[in-house]
Structures are given as structure tokens and as C-alpha cells.
Design a protein around this motif. Structure first.
Motif: not given
Ligand code: 5GP
Ligand code: MN
Length: 350
Positions: A13, A17-18, A45, A48-49, A51
Motif C-alpha cells: 500500500d 501510494r508513494g 492505479l 483509484t490512486l 497514479r
């Protein structure tokens, strides 16, 4: 499937996220699970995130799998080696799916090895090269990399159910699981059916997926299948079925990537067949697919005699000339010799 270790999930996770940009990589000649698992992660990715992510496929995608590929998600390493190397080199995170050794990434291998980014492996094959990765999710008691990814995504903080996954992720997970189980014919676990049930309940259109996967082939596939069964297939006295497609046959039936998917399973329907081997001519080698009935190890045969590996009952590899055989015409003799020894040494306990 074993319980997913909470500390590994938290680490993943944090990595996801990073990372500003993520290189998602899968194996050469990508199949439905390779494309399904990577596409599922790409949607997650991206949507949702938030990225930046690209899926790097070592070579072109078969036409019957194009339907799951998301627009602007894919980078074909063989078509754009320098673009692929640049993306991998600049990525903060590399995630490999559906492969156990980096050599399976073919043209992307050197860039992955030289990348300083954290590397994650999510896979369901035997003997993963864990030393090449910082974080490994390896589980053989699962249908597919897609199924393993499904449960990993659900375990991430704040996700919990498939309702919290993007629609594209849900659909791609269903595709990957469906193709790797041969439409629920093998490697089906209770967790596999639970996953399918949850995805169906969330609205995944399985009829549409099946129509795209299995009802849109060219006629040539079925003409070639007929020729394989009536002319090419041999069965040894040990119950080893094999067939070899040379370049003449491939040209005659205009065989493209994906057209022979599943052929290797056909001989296993015959009572006395224990192992099925399919050789397909490539540039200086035969691509090899092996399937076995329970008690006989396709994985061991692939490892010992075909420079490969995979799962216990479904494996693959390569047979090179002049390294393994003097030339392509020697392949039948090679198969007969090595399998006679292999079958004699590896009789299952009765
Ligand atoms: P297929 O016969 O469908 O191409 O592959 C069957 C299984 O064996 C897949 O799980 C695939 O990942 C694995 N496999 C296929 N070719 C190779 C290979 O050259 N090397 C290794 N290590 N595994 C392979
Ligand atoms: Mn797979």
C-alpha cells in the motif's frame, strides 16, 4: 490460498501510494492472465490512486485479447524498445505480474534489472526468483495471478469489497481468471469461485467476456486444429502426445499469435494420454507448451528438458537448435527419447 500477511499488504500500500509512476510488467507472449492482471492493476492505479502507470508487454497482444486492453495503457517493448527502457528507467516502482523469473520479460529484462526502483512480484508459478524483488506475493494454490491480485487489492486499507474497485479492474480480473482456468476447467479453488461470484454480483458481464474470448476466432484456427488432430499428433507407448508445428504449417494455416491457444489441452481428453507437448517453430527455437494429468509433472519435464517451467500440470519452455537439438527436424526424436526416460523415472505412486 494462504492468508495474505498484513505487513506485506501495508508495505505494498505504501509503495503504490508513494510512487509517482509505476511500470507494470508481464511475460512474453502475454496471455489472458498476463493482460488481465496487469490491466486490472493499471485501472486501480490510474483511477483509484491517481497514479501514472503503463503496462509493458514484451511483444504484441493476440487479437482475441485486444478487447480488454485499456486505451493508452500499453507499451509494446518489441515495438518501442527505447521508449520502454525510458519508462522503466524513470518509474518509481516496478510491479511484475504472472511471471516467476525476470527472463520471462524478454526485451524488458535489462531495464528492469538496472532499475533502482522498488520491485514487487505478484505471481502464482512455482520457483519464483525472490532474490530479484523487494516484495513478493507468490501463491501457487490459486487459479491465476488475477485471482491473487484480486485478494491483494481487497486487502488494501479502505478497499474491502469489489464495489470499491474500478469497473475496468473487475472486468480484467474476471478475464484473467477465466483464461487461466480454461473457463473453469482447471486450477479452480473455493477462493476462485468466491471471486467469480463477487465479480458477477458487482455486474461484470461474463457473457460478453466469453463471446470476446472464445467466439471471435478466424476460421483458420479450426482448420489448423483439425489438421493437428488428424495428422500432426503422435502418441508414444508411454502416453505422451506431441505435435510439432513447423514454419511451413504455420504459414499454410496463417497462424498468428493466439490462434493456437488451448490446442495443447486437446490430447489430454484421450484416456491413455498422460502428458501433452506442443512445439511451435519460432526464430531458432521451438516454443514449447506442456500439459499433464495429475501425478505427472509438466513443470519438471519443462525444467529438465525444455529450458522452462511453470505450474505442476501446465508449463512451457523453449527447445533451441543447435544447443539442444542439431536442427528443427530432430525435435520428434528428442521428444521420444527424453520422455521415454522421464516417464520411466517419474511413474506416480499407485
Ligand atoms: P503456455 O503453454 O500456456 O504458453 O504456458 C504454460 C505455463 O508455463 C504458463 O504458466 C507460463 O507462464 C509457463 N511458461 C511458458 N513458457 C515458459 C518459459 O519459456 N519459461 C518458463 N519458466 N515458464 C514458461
Ligand atoms: Mn497466469
Amino acid at each position: 490460498m494462504k492468508q495474505l500477511p498484513p505487513d506485506k499488504i501495508l508495505r505494498l500500500d505504501a509503495l503504490l501510494r508513494g510512487a509517482g509512476s509505476v511500470a507494470i510488467i508481464t511475460h512474453t507472449h502475454p496471455d489472458g492472465d498476463a493482460l488481465g492482471s496487469t490491466t486490472a492493476l493499471w485501472y486501480f492505479l490510474t483511477l483509484t490512486l491517481g497514479r501514472k502507470a503503463r503496462i509493458l508487454v514484451p511483444d504484441a497482444v493476440a487479437s482475441n485479447l485486444q478487447f480488454i486492453v485499456a486505451e493508452d495503457s500499453l507499451l509494446d517493448v518489441s515495438a518501442d524498445p527505447s521508449g520502454a527502457a525510458a519508462f522503466i528507467g524513470s518509474a518509481d516502482l516496478v510491479v511484475c505480474l504472472d511471471l516467476n523469473v525476470l527472463s520471462r520479460t524478454a526485451g524488458a529484462e535489462a531495464s528492469v534489472r538496472s532499475s533502482r526502483a522498488a520491485k514487487v512480484l505478484i505471481d502464482h508459478h512455482l520457483s519464483p526468483a525472490v532474490e530479484d524483488f523487494d516484495l513478493v506475493f507468490s501463491e501457487t494454490e490459486t487459479s491465476s495471478a488475477s485471482e491473487l491480485l484480486h485478494y491483494i487489492l481487497l486487502a488494501l486499507p479502505g478497499i474491502g469489497t469489489v464495489d470499491n474497485l474500478p469497473e475496468g479492474t473487475r472486468r480484467a480480473l474476471m478475464v484473467g481468471m477465466t483464461t487461466d482456468t480454461n473457463n473453469f476447467a482447471n486450477s479452480v479453488f473455493p477462493t476462485t469461485l468466491a471471486m467469480a461470484s463477487a465479480l458477477l454480483a458487482a455486474g461484470v458481464d461474463r457473457d460478453d467476456i466469453l463471446a470476446n474470448l472464445y467466439n471471435r476466432y478466424g476460421e483458420n484456427r479450426f482448420r489448423a486444429m483439425g489438421a493437428v488432430l488428424s495428422e500432426l499428433m503422435h502418441i508414444t507407448s508411454d502416453g505422451v502426445a506431441y505435435f510439432i508445428m513447423d514454419s511451413v504449417f504455420l504459414r499454410k494455416f496463417e497462424i498468428c499469435e493466439g490462434d493456437t491457444e488451448g490446442f495443447v489441452n486437446l490430447p489430454l481428453g484421450i484416456d491413455r494420454v498422460r502428458i501433452s507437448i506442443f512445439l511451435k517453430e519460432d526464430d531458432g527455437y521451438y516454443r514449447t507448451s506442456i500439459r499433464s494429468k495429475k501425478g505427472w509433472s509438466a513443470n519438471m519435464l519443462a525444467r529438465e528438458h525444455f529450458n522452462g517451467g511453470g505450474h505442476e500440470c501446465a508449463a512451457g519452455g523453449r527447445l533451441y537448435w543447435p544447443e539442444d537439438i542439431a536442427g528443427p527436424e530432430e525435435a520428434a526424436g528428442y521428444i521420444e527419447t527424453v520422455t521415454a526416460r522421464f516417464m520411466c523415472n517419474r511413474k506416480p505412486e499407485i
